[in-house]
Design a protein around this motif. Sequence first.
Motif, PDB file in Angstrom:
ATOM      1  N   ALA A 183      37.175  37.950  48.783  1.00 34.33           N
ATOM      2  CA  ALA A 183      36.753  37.330  47.251  1.00 34.33           C
ATOM      3  C   ALA A 183      35.329  36.850  47.872  1.00 34.33           C
ATOM      4  CB  ALA A 183      36.936  35.672  47.844  1.00 34.33           C
ATOM      5  N   ILE A 184      34.864  36.926  48.448  1.00 30.26           N
ATOM      6  CA  ILE A 184      33.275  37.090  49.201  1.00 30.26           C
ATOM      7  C   ILE A 184      32.918  37.910  48.443  1.00 30.26           C
ATOM      8  CG2 ILE A 184      31.029  37.438  50.890  1.00 30.26           C
ATOM      9  CD1 ILE A 184      33.189  34.851  52.077  1.00 30.26           C
ATOM     10  N   ASN A 185      33.386  39.755  49.000  1.00 28.02           N
ATOM     11  CA  ASN A 185      33.352  41.065  48.680  1.00 28.02           C
ATOM     12  C   ASN A 185      33.821  41.515  47.232  1.00 28.02           C
ATOM     13  OD1 ASN A 185      31.592  42.352  51.357  1.00 28.02           O
ATOM     14  ND2 ASN A 185      33.622  41.531  51.935  1.00 28.02           N
ATOM     15  N   ASN A 241      33.972  39.299  41.850  1.00 24.71           N
ATOM     16  CA  ASN A 241      34.767  38.094  42.106  1.00 24.71           C
ATOM     17  C   ASN A 241      36.032  38.021  40.927  1.00 24.71           C
ATOM     18  OD1 ASN A 241      32.135  37.467  42.786  1.00 24.71           O
ATOM     19  ND2 ASN A 241      31.446  36.924  41.078  1.00 24.71           N
ATOM     20  N   ALA A 242      36.687  38.693  41.138  1.00 27.23           N
ATOM     21  CA  ALA A 242      38.075  38.316  40.623  1.00 27.23           C
ATOM     22  C   ALA A 242      39.447  38.120  41.357  1.00 27.23           C
ATOM     23  CB  ALA A 242      38.956  40.104  39.980  1.00 27.23           C
ATOM     24  N   ILE A 243      38.601  37.996  42.401  1.00 30.85           N
ATOM     25  CA  ILE A 243      39.312  37.362  43.459  1.00 30.85           C
ATOM     26  C   ILE A 243      38.668  35.894  43.720  1.00 30.85           C
ATOM     27  CG2 ILE A 243      40.680  37.066  45.880  1.00 30.85           C
ATOM     28  CD1 ILE A 243      40.286  40.492  45.883  1.00 30.85           C
ATOM     29  N   VAL A 244      39.836  34.832  43.970  1.00 32.53           N
ATOM     30  CA  VAL A 244      39.122  33.491  44.148  1.00 32.53           C
ATOM     31  C   VAL A 244      40.249  33.167  45.266  1.00 32.53           C
ATOM     32  CG1 VAL A 244      39.104  31.416  43.291  1.00 32.53           C
ATOM     33  CG2 VAL A 244      38.422  33.382  41.777  1.00 32.53           C
ATOM     34  N   VAL A 245      39.651  32.367  46.082  1.00 34.90           N
ATOM     35  CA  VAL A 245      40.718  31.911  47.318  1.00 34.90           C
ATOM     36  C   VAL A 245      40.615  31.164  47.371  1.00 34.90           C
ATOM     37  CG1 VAL A 245      41.793  32.472  49.573  1.00 34.90           C
ATOM     38  CG2 VAL A 245      41.039  34.347  48.622  1.00 34.90           C
ATOM     39  N   ASN A 246      41.574  29.723  47.741  1.00 37.25           N
ATOM     40  CA  ASN A 246      41.722  28.676  47.992  1.00 37.25           C
ATOM     41  C   ASN A 246      41.952  27.918  49.104  1.00 37.25           C
ATOM     42  OD1 ASN A 246      41.293  25.080  47.902  1.00 37.25           O
ATOM     43  ND2 ASN A 246      41.436  25.652  46.167  1.00 37.25           N
ATOM     44  N   ARG A 247      41.148  27.650  50.247  1.00 35.01           N
ATOM     45  CA  ARG A 247      41.217  27.439  51.466  1.00 35.01           C
ATOM     46  C   ARG A 247      42.314  26.573  52.046  1.00 35.01           C
ATOM     47  NH1 ARG A 247      36.913  28.551  56.080  1.00 35.01           N
ATOM     48  NH2 ARG A 247      37.283  31.088  55.694  1.00 35.01           N
ATOM     49  N   GLU A 248      42.208  25.509  51.120  1.00 29.54           N
ATOM     50  CA  GLU A 248      42.895  23.769  51.430  1.00 29.54           C
ATOM     51  C   GLU A 248      44.635  23.972  50.880  1.00 29.54           C
ATOM     52  OE1 GLU A 248      39.589  23.868  50.146  1.00 29.54           O
ATOM     53  OE2 GLU A 248      39.002  23.750  52.221  1.00 29.54           O
ATOM     54  N   GLN A 249      44.301  24.356  49.570  1.00 27.24           N
ATOM     55  CA  GLN A 249      45.829  25.028  49.094  1.00 27.24           C
ATOM     56  C   GLN A 249      46.726  25.957  49.078  1.00 27.24           C
ATOM     57  OE1 GLN A 249      44.560  24.259  44.628  1.00 27.24           O
ATOM     58  NE2 GLN A 249      44.293  22.129  45.037  1.00 27.24           N
ATOM     59  N   LYS A 250      45.628  27.349  49.976  1.00 29.07           N
ATOM     60  CA  LYS A 250      46.426  28.135  50.854  1.00 29.07           C
ATOM     61  C   LYS A 250      46.856  28.920  48.963  1.00 29.07           C
ATOM     62  CE  LYS A 250      47.023  27.713  54.779  1.00 29.07           C
ATOM     63  NZ  LYS A 250      46.334  27.811  55.859  1.00 29.07           N
ATOM     64  N   THR A 251      45.867  29.213  48.471  1.00 29.21           N
ATOM     65  CA  THR A 251      46.027  29.767  47.030  1.00 29.21           C
ATOM     66  C   THR A 251      44.802  31.075  47.274  1.00 29.21           C
ATOM     67  OG1 THR A 251      44.975  28.626  45.530  1.00 29.21           O
ATOM     68  CG2 THR A 251      47.238  27.937  45.759  1.00 29.21           C
ATOM     69  N   PHE A 306      39.047  47.934  40.780  1.00 27.27           N
ATOM     70  CA  PHE A 306      40.199  49.191  41.943  1.00 27.27           C
ATOM     71  C   PHE A 306      39.836  49.628  41.852  1.00 27.27           C
ATOM     72  CE2 PHE A 306      42.174  48.332  36.974  1.00 27.27           C
ATOM     73  CZ  PHE A 306      43.487  47.583  38.284  1.00 27.27           C
ATOM     74  N   CYS A 307      37.642  48.599  43.147  1.00 27.82           N
ATOM     75  CA  CYS A 307      37.826  50.031  44.499  1.00 27.82           C
ATOM     76  C   CYS A 307      38.350  49.745  45.644  1.00 27.82           C
ATOM     77  CB  CYS A 307      36.310  49.259  44.391  1.00 27.82           C
ATOM     78  SG  CYS A 307      36.310  46.917  44.916  1.00 27.82           S
ATOM     79  N   GLY A 308      38.755  48.899  45.612  1.00 30.30           N
ATOM     80  CA  GLY A 308      39.356  48.936  47.261  1.00 30.30           C
ATOM     81  C   GLY A 308      38.522  48.021  48.101  1.00 30.30           C
ATOM     82  N   LYS A 309      37.663  47.520  47.335  1.00 29.82           N
ATOM     83  CA  LYS A 309      36.814  46.739  48.571  1.00 29.82           C
ATOM     84  C   LYS A 309      37.585  45.550  49.286  1.00 29.82           C
ATOM     85  CE  LYS A 309      32.333  46.324  50.105  1.00 29.82           C
ATOM     86  NZ  LYS A 309      32.295  47.579  50.997  1.00 29.82           N
ATOM     87  N   CYS A 310      38.520  45.107  48.392  1.00 31.11           N
ATOM     88  CA  CYS A 310      38.985  43.813  49.586  1.00 31.11           C
ATOM     89  C   CYS A 310      40.615  44.013  50.557  1.00 31.11           C
ATOM     90  CB  CYS A 310      39.766  43.259  48.186  1.00 31.11           C
ATOM     91  SG  CYS A 310      40.619  44.127  46.682  1.00 31.11           S
ATOM     92  N   HIS A 311      40.883  45.434  50.127  1.00 32.38           N
ATOM     93  CA  HIS A 311      41.641  46.070  51.292  1.00 32.38           C
ATOM     94  C   HIS A 311      40.956  46.217  52.948  1.00 32.38           C
ATOM     95  CE1 HIS A 311      44.633  49.301  52.995  1.00 32.38           C
ATOM     96  NE2 HIS A 311      43.200  49.800  52.804  1.00 32.38           N
ATOM     97  N   ASP A 312      39.434  46.857  52.244  1.00 32.51           N
ATOM     98  CA  ASP A 312      38.500  47.541  52.978  1.00 32.51           C
ATOM     99  C   ASP A 312      38.341  46.615  54.496  1.00 32.51           C
ATOM    100  OD1 ASP A 312      38.813  49.547  52.167  1.00 32.51           O
ATOM    101  OD2 ASP A 312      36.470  50.758  51.834  1.00 32.51           O
ATOM    102  N   LYS A 316      47.427  45.131  56.604  1.00 36.50           N
ATOM    103  CA  LYS A 316      46.050  44.262  55.942  1.00 36.50           C
ATOM    104  C   LYS A 316      46.920  43.488  54.779  1.00 36.50           C
ATOM    105  CE  LYS A 316      42.776  47.180  56.854  1.00 36.50           C
ATOM    106  NZ  LYS A 316      41.123  46.645  56.514  1.00 36.50           N
ATOM    107  N   SER A 317      47.217  42.545  54.843  1.00 31.05           N
ATOM    108  CA  SER A 317      47.657  41.412  53.446  1.00 31.05           C
ATOM    109  C   SER A 317      46.765  41.433  52.548  1.00 31.05           C
ATOM    110  CB  SER A 317      47.274  39.904  54.335  1.00 31.05           C
ATOM    111  OG  SER A 317      45.460  39.820  54.552  1.00 31.05           O
ATOM    112  N   VAL A 318      45.997  42.370  51.864  1.00 35.88           N
ATOM    113  CA  VAL A 318      45.311  43.060  50.532  1.00 35.88           C
ATOM    114  C   VAL A 318      45.626  44.343  50.685  1.00 35.88           C
ATOM    115  CG1 VAL A 318      43.509  42.618  48.255  1.00 35.88           C
ATOM    116  CG2 VAL A 318      44.070  41.185  50.967  1.00 35.88           C
ATOM    117  N   ASP A 319      46.322  45.053  49.816  1.00 33.22           N
ATOM    118  CA  ASP A 319      46.472  46.148  49.318  1.00 33.22           C
ATOM    119  C   ASP A 319      46.381  46.770  48.018  1.00 33.22           C
ATOM    120  OD1 ASP A 319      46.537  48.346  50.015  1.00 33.22           O
ATOM    121  OD2 ASP A 319      48.372  49.087  51.369  1.00 33.22           O
ATOM    122  N   ASN A 320      46.327  47.691  47.753  1.00 36.22           N
ATOM    123  CA  ASN A 320      46.285  48.403  46.196  1.00 36.22           C
ATOM    124  C   ASN A 320      47.556  48.886  46.213  1.00 36.22           C
ATOM    125  OD1 ASN A 320      43.516  49.017  47.462  1.00 36.22           O
ATOM    126  ND2 ASN A 320      43.516  48.783  44.602  1.00 36.22           N
TER     127      ASN A 320
END
Lengths: 317, 112, 402
Positions: free
Chosen positions: B49-51, B55-65, B75-81, B88-92
């Motif tokens: 989410a930070i990288n 800002n397409a990805i939003v992660v909520n730690r409390e609600q585990k979403t 589709f840059c694949g930065k989240c995967h990197d 890896k839990s995020v993948d294209n």
Amino acid sequence: MKRMATEVTRMFEALTPQLAQNVFNMLVFPGFLAAFIIGFLYMGIVRKVSARMQHRIGPPLWQPFFDFFKLLSKENITTRDATGALATLCPVVSFASLMTVALFIPIAGLPGMFSVEPIFFQGSLFVVLYFLIMSSVFFAVAGFAAGNPFASLGSIRELTQLFAYEFPFVISLVTIGVLTGFRIVPLFTLQLPFAFFAFLMGVLGKLSLPPFHIPDAEQEIVAGPTTEYSGPRLALFELAKAAGFWVLISLGAVLYLGANSLLTFAVYSLALLAILIVFRVVFARLQIAQAFRFYWFVVGPLALIDLARVLLGFYVM
Amino acid sequence: MNLLPEALQRLFSRPATRRYPKQRPSLPPGFRGKVEWKKETCIFCMLCAINCPTNAIVVNREQKTWSIDVGKCIFCGKCHDVCPTNPKSVDNSDKFELAGPDKDKFKETHKK
Amino acid sequence: MHDFVLPFGPQHPALVEPAHIKLRVEGETIKGAELVLGYNHKGIEKSFENRPWAKGVFLSERVCGICGHYHTSCYCQGIEQMLGVEIPDRAKHIRTLVSELERMHSHMLALGLVAWEVGLDTLFHYIFRDRELVMDMQESLTGNRVHFAMNVIGGVRRDIGQENYGKMAKNLDTLEERLKHYLSVFRNDSLMKIRTRNVGHLSRMKAKELNPVGPNLRASGIDYDVRETGYLAYKDLKFRAVTGEGGDAQERCIVRAKECLESIRMIRLSLTTLTEIKGDISLKLPSAVSVKEGLETVSRVEAPRGELFYYMQSGGVKPTRVRIRTPTYQTFHVLEEILKGHTISDVPVIVASLDPCFSCTDRMTIIDTKSCKEKIITKHEILHMRDGGSHEAHGHGGHPHV
């Protein structure tokens, strides 16, 4: 209801065989229905085969029919600057004059309306010539009626091109006319290659096919005369174009290649279509001035050679 | 006229284009399609989410979403990197037909 | 005959992107041309200023859909200059290789469009079919057909493995043969010659005066190519600039086709060199790159359309100013000069032969509809607008805007 039925029956009884045949000629063959089906089929073949030559799949053969019916169902838009009545009239007249031409051609050895006795024009070749010009002129007028700079430019180009190709085209037809007594009869005249060449160039110009797709050059002036047209009116223009394919190819098959039976007519028509497709695939667009020079200073003199041969008697049938 | 030989040859060869919905394109390995999330391995570190550049990805730690807006994803694949887990839990994925008429449907939320 | 103004664009079949050329025509002859830009403002330069350096890489790629890799290369190169680091050799070669692939697909697109503009659809279809080979190579090397996201600050993100070599060698062979064929078509096809030779002629003198960039300049006989400075791996690849003499539309096409052949040569050489160079593909830099505040730099690369120029001023973790000068911006005013005296039928050919890219060129113009006066908005005014809150500078429509 019953009375109406009897009325209709009586009407049909009143029809003489000659009249019935004329109605058939006008509405079915070689008139409206034939122009509609065969003309659009020709356009479909052109699109499909040139797509294959361009290494792609291309639209289905019946795509022009789909386009036609889709356009018919669309809204008829008249722009603020357009002359509405003229805009509707032009495609109709353009189409009708081509249909008239069809009636003069003895297609596939079948008797046409004006190509057998008793109504047989002695100088039918001239009538055909004028109706063909009329069709192009009304196409151009449609552009002027639209009140759009692109359409006006397209119309100017259409008329300029008409003047350009008409010179060799007329000479070519006159050359054949001298042989036939200015009637349209099946005649094999490939011994006059330049006349045939001039006719072919004229057909390319009339149908605005490459390298003469100048009046409707989409990259330059959008859609030329039909820029502002949409819906049923555009459908009518498409129909007129299909009729143009049908009439001109038939004329070539009969008058230059001498098709006098159903089989030869079909074969010669498709051969002519193949030539048009090759032109469409391998040629880029000329500019209007270049096209003019080509028609007047290359095709025209060549056609004159054949006319001179016929007139001076170097050619005997 | 230089094109005539090839044009005649192509008339009798198979077209280069493909009948798309019926005939599928072959995708190379490493193709970057729609980003997908594996809930089994995710540790909710927020790095994706930070990288994410858009800002397409939003992660909520409390609600585990974990949610993604495919409409924003580039589709840059930065989240995967940047994903620290193994595997890896995020993948294209290979999914590329992502167009749709409804903008809201592009937003997906997954819950662990 | 009256002369009238014929609008060429912003919506026109010959223009893929919005630009507006007011043509004053007399019949078919063009008496004057006026260029109006400003239909496609995206606000990218401004957006750079509120995101960290690393995220800016992906933003810079969105300046252009055709030459995105050059923008990221130029942007990353600028930051690397400011940081005072040099990227590994392997990264240099991979960046160069992807650049040259992208140049090929961009040039082939331009060639195809010229063919289409002269009404030779067949050539257009053939060129675009062969361009697909380049797109396939890009897809298998980088994962995407366009917008490769290949560069990061300090290197590249993906390595090129041996498994790609076989297919690439085959594709490059086909492409070389095809491009040679197209070169001969552009040179010798009779109608192509009629339509493109001496059309849109830009003499050497005029070219020096108006100073366009890229193939358009080189076709006029001026040898200017940023690649000759030997940035990235161009020195190792023994790059030689392609120049032409004619300066007309035909020569511009021929120069592009020849540049593609040069690209193929360099890609082949690069592939062999890559088997020898071992090592990392990226420097280990912190993910939140920080540059000393107040530093500024200029960075330039040779994009397909010419010199691409970035000016950057650092504000620590973010830039305070990024200025992009795209090649088309530097080239397009040539149009007003070379259109004069030609006919309308030449306009699409001339425009396409310059290979303009409006997506990266357009700047915002505000038109006051009451007085019909135009003004170009300045940086100061944008800042002011943002402070005012309500009118943040943004574009119109649903496209990813700069």
